[in-house]
Design a protein around this motif. Structure first.
Motif, PDB file in Angstrom:
ATOM      1  N   ARG A   1     -34.590 -17.852 -37.183  1.00 21.55           N
ATOM      2  CA  ARG A   1     -33.461 -18.658 -37.413  1.00 21.55           C
ATOM      3  C   ARG A   1     -32.502 -18.515 -36.224  1.00 21.55           C
ATOM      4  NH1 ARG A   1     -33.455 -16.919 -42.525  1.00 21.55           N
ATOM      5  NH2 ARG A   1     -31.450 -15.736 -42.265  1.00 21.55           N
ATOM      6  N   ASP A   2     -32.204 -17.398 -35.694  1.00 19.54           N
ATOM      7  CA  ASP A   2     -31.156 -17.152 -34.710  1.00 19.54           C
ATOM      8  C   ASP A   2     -31.716 -17.791 -33.224  1.00 19.54           C
ATOM      9  OD1 ASP A   2     -29.669 -15.834 -36.235  1.00 19.54           O
ATOM     10  OD2 ASP A   2     -30.027 -14.005 -35.635  1.00 19.54           O
ATOM     11  N   LEU A   3     -33.258 -17.767 -33.033  1.00 20.08           N
ATOM     12  CA  LEU A   3     -33.788 -17.968 -31.918  1.00 20.08           C
ATOM     13  C   LEU A   3     -33.810 -19.513 -31.915  1.00 20.08           C
ATOM     14  CD1 LEU A   3     -36.869 -15.610 -31.581  1.00 20.08           C
ATOM     15  CD2 LEU A   3     -35.190 -15.897 -29.762  1.00 20.08           C
TER      16      LEU A   3
ATOM     17  N   ARG B   1     -38.429 -26.837 -35.746  1.00 25.60           N
ATOM     18  CA  ARG B   1     -37.758 -25.823 -36.541  1.00 25.60           C
ATOM     19  C   ARG B   1     -38.289 -26.081 -38.040  1.00 25.60           C
ATOM     20  NH1 ARG B   1     -31.708 -23.658 -36.134  1.00 25.60           N
ATOM     21  NH2 ARG B   1     -31.590 -22.352 -37.950  1.00 25.60           N
TER      22      ARG B   1
ATOM     23  N   LEU C   1     -34.903 -13.683 -23.474  1.00 19.53           N
ATOM     24  CA  LEU C   1     -35.568 -14.287 -24.725  1.00 19.53           C
ATOM     25  C   LEU C   1     -36.784 -15.007 -24.432  1.00 19.53           C
ATOM     26  CD1 LEU C   1     -32.172 -16.055 -25.930  1.00 19.53           C
ATOM     27  CD2 LEU C   1     -33.268 -13.923 -26.670  1.00 19.53           C
TER      28      LEU C   1
ATOM     29  N   ASP D   1     -37.169 -13.388 -40.417  1.00 16.96           N
ATOM     30  CA  ASP D   1     -36.761 -14.541 -40.681  1.00 16.96           C
ATOM     31  C   ASP D   1     -35.499 -14.837 -39.871  1.00 16.96           C
ATOM     32  OD1 ASP D   1     -39.083 -15.574 -42.236  1.00 16.96           O
ATOM     33  OD2 ASP D   1     -38.085 -14.497 -43.717  1.00 16.96           O
ATOM     34  N   LYS D   2     -34.677 -13.974 -40.148  1.00 19.57           N
ATOM     35  CA  LYS D   2     -33.319 -14.277 -39.407  1.00 19.57           C
ATOM     36  C   LYS D   2     -33.500 -14.116 -37.915  1.00 19.57           C
ATOM     37  CE  LYS D   2     -28.529 -12.722 -39.336  1.00 19.57           C
ATOM     38  NZ  LYS D   2     -28.289 -12.674 -37.694  1.00 19.57           N
ATOM     39  N   ASP D   3     -34.442 -13.533 -37.356  1.00 15.07           N
ATOM     40  CA  ASP D   3     -34.438 -13.674 -35.655  1.00 15.07           C
ATOM     41  C   ASP D   3     -35.050 -14.775 -35.401  1.00 15.07           C
ATOM     42  OD1 ASP D   3     -33.894 -10.834 -35.416  1.00 15.07           O
ATOM     43  OD2 ASP D   3     -36.011 -10.145 -35.726  1.00 15.07           O
TER      44      ASP D   3
ATOM     45  N   ASP E   1     -31.298 -21.108 -33.319  1.00 12.14           N
ATOM     46  CA  ASP E   1     -30.060 -21.635 -33.103  1.00 12.14           C
ATOM     47  C   ASP E   1     -29.571 -21.702 -31.513  1.00 12.14           C
ATOM     48  OD1 ASP E   1     -29.490 -21.869 -35.872  1.00 12.14           O
ATOM     49  OD2 ASP E   1     -28.605 -19.782 -35.931  1.00 12.14           O
ATOM     50  N   LEU E   2     -30.244 -20.514 -31.144  1.00 17.38           N
ATOM     51  CA  LEU E   2     -29.948 -20.326 -29.536  1.00 17.38           C
ATOM     52  C   LEU E   2     -30.621 -21.493 -28.496  1.00 17.38           C
ATOM     53  CD1 LEU E   2     -30.159 -16.566 -28.875  1.00 17.38           C
ATOM     54  CD2 LEU E   2     -28.219 -18.056 -28.634  1.00 17.38           C
ATOM     55  N   ARG E   3     -31.875 -21.842 -29.096  1.00 16.31           N
ATOM     56  CA  ARG E   3     -32.544 -23.079 -28.643  1.00 16.31           C
ATOM     57  C   ARG E   3     -31.768 -24.211 -28.460  1.00 16.31           C
ATOM     58  NH1 ARG E   3     -38.517 -24.557 -29.698  1.00 16.31           N
ATOM     59  NH2 ARG E   3     -38.037 -25.808 -27.916  1.00 16.31           N
TER      60      ARG E   3
END
Length: 221
Positions: free
Chosen positions: A83-85, A206, A158, A79-81, A87-89
């Motif tokens: 969220r991080d993706l 998201r 990514l 789930d964190k991965d 965020d980067l997007r």
């Protein structure tokens, strides 16, 4: 790149990569699946070299990790991965849209329009997989139009994971329509409007992204 470019014959390693990638997207290869060069080469009736190159490219995309000398494994996302993706997007694709609004030529914008038109046509013809592939290509082309090599280099590793996220959208037709709206914002030549449209687009999907545990359970069924 134009729609015609998407239809050109691909090197064998890229054909193998795309097949494995599609199987990951479709849940045929679930997270943790071992990918053995020899077995894949026999299945695809090719030598081990294009399979090895395909797996190398998929490792660069983050869809596959090297397990040990015996083979590779399909990556898992937490789930964190996810969220991080996202965020980067939000940070990087918003910037890409702003730069594209400043730097894209009229021809570039026409090519983007043709790409989305092709995606819609494929979807209407019942070819959802092809429509998804072309629609995902839209994001890659916007990044190219930003004409920022450092941005491209940051996003390149990514790509596979971002495309995996793109595939988990309930209404592909609605997504294509939203991309037409994003294209209109870029074509306005207003960087702030393009950035705002991109941020809104990312935030919407998201919020809709499915629970990861349920998603993996669905893929395994």
């Amino acid at each position: 790149m134009t729609v015609a470019d998407l239809n050109k014959p691909q090197p064998l390693r890229e054909q193998v990569r795309d097949t494995i990638r599609q199987r990951i997207f479709d849940g045929y290869y679930v997270p943790g699946t071992r990918l053995i060069e020899r077995s894949l080469a026999e299945e695809f009736t090719v030598s081990r070299l294009p399979v090895r190159e395909a797996l190398r490219m998929l490792r660069q995309e983050g869809l596959v990790i090297e397990k040990d000398r015996r083979g590779s494994m399909v990556s898992s996302l937490t789930d964190k991965d996810v969220r991080d993706l996202f965020d980067l997007r939000t940070a990087l694709e918003v910037l890409a849209c702003k730069l594209a609004a400043e730097r894209a030529s009229d021809e570039d914008l026409e090519n983007l329009h043709e790409l989305l038109t092709a995606a819609r046509s494929q979807l209407e013809a019942g070819r959802q997989g092809t429509a998804q592939r072309i629609n995902s290509e839209f994001h890659d082309r916007v990044i190219d139009l930003a004409d920022n090599e450092q941005l491209s280099q940051v996003l390149k590793p990514l790509t596979g994971r971002l495309h995996w996220i793109f595939r988990h959208v309930d209404d592909l037709g609605e997504l294509i329509d939203e991309h037409f709206g994003l294209l209109a914002a870029i074509a306005s030549r207003d960087p702030e409007a393009a950035g705002a449209a991109s941020a809104e687009h990312i935030a919407k999907y998201r919020a809709q992204f499915p629970d990861l545990h349920a998603l993996y359970s669905q893929d395994k069924s």
